[in-house]
Design a protein around this motif. Sequence first.
Motif, PDB file in Angstrom:
ATOM      1  N   GLU A  68     -26.998 -54.391  17.703  1.00  0.00           N
ATOM      2  CA  GLU A  68     -26.416 -53.892  16.458  1.00  0.00           C
ATOM      3  C   GLU A  68     -25.190 -54.710  16.056  1.00  0.00           C
ATOM      4  O   GLU A  68     -25.048 -55.141  14.901  1.00  0.00           O
ATOM      5  N   ASN A 103     -34.785 -50.410  20.519  1.00  0.00           N
ATOM      6  CA  ASN A 103     -33.815 -51.293  19.874  1.00  0.00           C
ATOM      7  C   ASN A 103     -34.450 -52.274  18.897  1.00  0.00           C
ATOM      8  O   ASN A 103     -33.733 -53.003  18.214  1.00  0.00           O
ATOM      9  N   ALA A 134     -28.310 -52.087  23.216  1.00  0.00           N
ATOM     10  CA  ALA A 134     -28.372 -51.560  21.852  1.00  0.00           C
ATOM     11  C   ALA A 134     -27.113 -51.937  21.066  1.00  0.00           C
ATOM     12  O   ALA A 134     -27.192 -52.328  19.895  1.00  0.00           O
ATOM     13  N   SER A 159     -30.056 -56.730  14.683  1.00  0.00           N
ATOM     14  CA  SER A 159     -30.814 -55.585  14.171  1.00  0.00           C
ATOM     15  C   SER A 159     -31.200 -55.803  12.711  1.00  0.00           C
ATOM     16  O   SER A 159     -32.298 -55.418  12.286  1.00  0.00           O
ATOM     17  N   THR A 160     -30.324 -56.411  11.935  1.00  0.00           N
ATOM     18  CA  THR A 160     -30.638 -56.715  10.534  1.00  0.00           C
ATOM     19  C   THR A 160     -31.802 -57.701  10.452  1.00  0.00           C
ATOM     20  O   THR A 160     -32.731 -57.527   9.654  1.00  0.00           O
ATOM     21  N   ARG A 185     -25.830 -44.337  18.521  1.00  0.00           N
ATOM     22  CA  ARG A 185     -25.196 -45.630  18.277  1.00  0.00           C
ATOM     23  C   ARG A 185     -25.841 -46.361  17.097  1.00  0.00           C
ATOM     24  O   ARG A 185     -25.148 -46.948  16.272  1.00  0.00           O
ATOM     25  N   ARG A 186     -27.157 -46.360  17.056  1.00  0.00           N
ATOM     26  CA  ARG A 186     -27.841 -47.170  16.048  1.00  0.00           C
ATOM     27  C   ARG A 186     -27.945 -46.474  14.706  1.00  0.00           C
ATOM     28  O   ARG A 186     -27.809 -47.102  13.649  1.00  0.00           O
ATOM     29  N   GLY A 212     -35.664 -48.326  12.174  1.00  0.00           N
ATOM     30  CA  GLY A 212     -34.664 -47.290  12.392  1.00  0.00           C
ATOM     31  C   GLY A 212     -35.053 -45.943  11.823  1.00  0.00           C
ATOM     32  O   GLY A 212     -34.326 -45.381  10.990  1.00  0.00           O
TER      33      GLY A 212
END
Length: 479
Positions: free
Chosen positions: A359, A408, A355, A364-365, A210-211, A412
């Motif tokens: 995202e 999470n 998660a 996440s950014t 997913r990520r 990354g």
Amino acid sequence: MRLLGLLAGPLAAAALLLIPSGLHEVPGAGHRPAAAAAVAAWMALWWFTEAVPMAWTSLLPLVLFPSLGVFGVRGLPSAVGRSALPYVDPYIFLFLGGMALGAALEQWHLHRRIALLIMRTIGTEPQRLLLGMLLATASVSLWISNTATAVMMVPIGMALVSQLESVEGRRLRHFGAALMLSVAYGSNIGGIGTKIGSPTNSVFAGVASRRLAIEVGFLEYMAAALPFVLLLLPLVWRVLWREGRLDALGPGQGSDLIQRELAALGPLSRGEKVVGTVFLVAAALWMGGDFVRDVLTPWVASTFGGFKLLGKHYEAAVAMLAAGTLVLLGRLSRGALARVPWDTLLLLGGGFALAAGIEGSGLSTYLGVRLAGLESLGLLAQYGAVALSTVALSAVASNTATVNVLLNVLPGSLPLLAVSTFASSCDFALPAGTPPNAIVFGSGYVRLPTMMKLGGALDLLATAVLTVYGLVWVRFVLG
């Protein structure tokens, strides 16, 4: 602790959501990163403190994500659908099928036969008996849950210690502790080796998909994880034997008991043969997945309107087909299925939903910018920091909750996420780390100071080994 966690979860969520901060200033995201962070904090606090059953906590995204507008989609049905989709991720069905196969192995006692044969092969001298118990436990834990493995192996270990004590005429406090700890540690370490060995591994595969949009195949995962298992087990044995040899045992006396246990099982039954055959076929299909999937992909695309057959779809299909075959053949009973830990599936779904929210909200950014400092460190420092922090956190929280949170928020990098996943099963010092650590306390041989002394040393040893292993091997396999 549970009462504090019960209150702290929603309070922390309210603070993150209502108090102005950088989370509210992510360009183009509005309040959504703060909303996702609020839900993540709430879930993390409830998971870590076990304020409510962990499966219940895993359902929070179904209610909170749509109501807080985490995904920024219009219409309640779309928001609910986006929040619910992770709960039917193919990796959940992979783990479900794997648990069903494990239940069939337990139902027909095939896992017990395998463990006893491994112990008989390695030998019954005291140090070999300890090694045999460790390797047998780890081998079984590759394919069924670490908790079920520990529950099965503790009575075998207790029987072996009892026989040795009757021969020696004294209580074997040190060897008994070492043997019981080999069950706990073997259960934890063995579960690292395959994608179905532990829920943490399914969480890793789901987050990677997913990520990072990376499909980690069954064989690829084993190539990254299994050498670490094989590397760590002898080191654990050496540490445990330093404790066990303090009882100054004579020649091994465990062979008679092992022979009696095998004799009690009798010859291979038809049920064992069927279950073993289905299990081996499923394992072969998983390991040869890339080749088989390449053959099936054109047919699947033409038959199902261009559907892209990903690795996770294929592996889940194999798992469910194997489980369904055993049910149809009458080799997997309703009682065996009832013993499957169904709440673990909700726990996995909650982790995947978390998660997806992190995202999809833009959080996440935001976290990526804040954690850029970690990526500026040298590679050795990065792997060391990730391994140490994961081991430390899993000492006070379940390993599944640990990876659901850490995977999470870490940078990354697939190798870094893999190292964190492996490390989550490497707390050996405290009973809270994993269920097998707690189970062996029921034997009466393991005292907390002994576990802390031996387990603390192994925690540091595993962290050091995993740091170098991640840099040298995981980065090469998954980089």
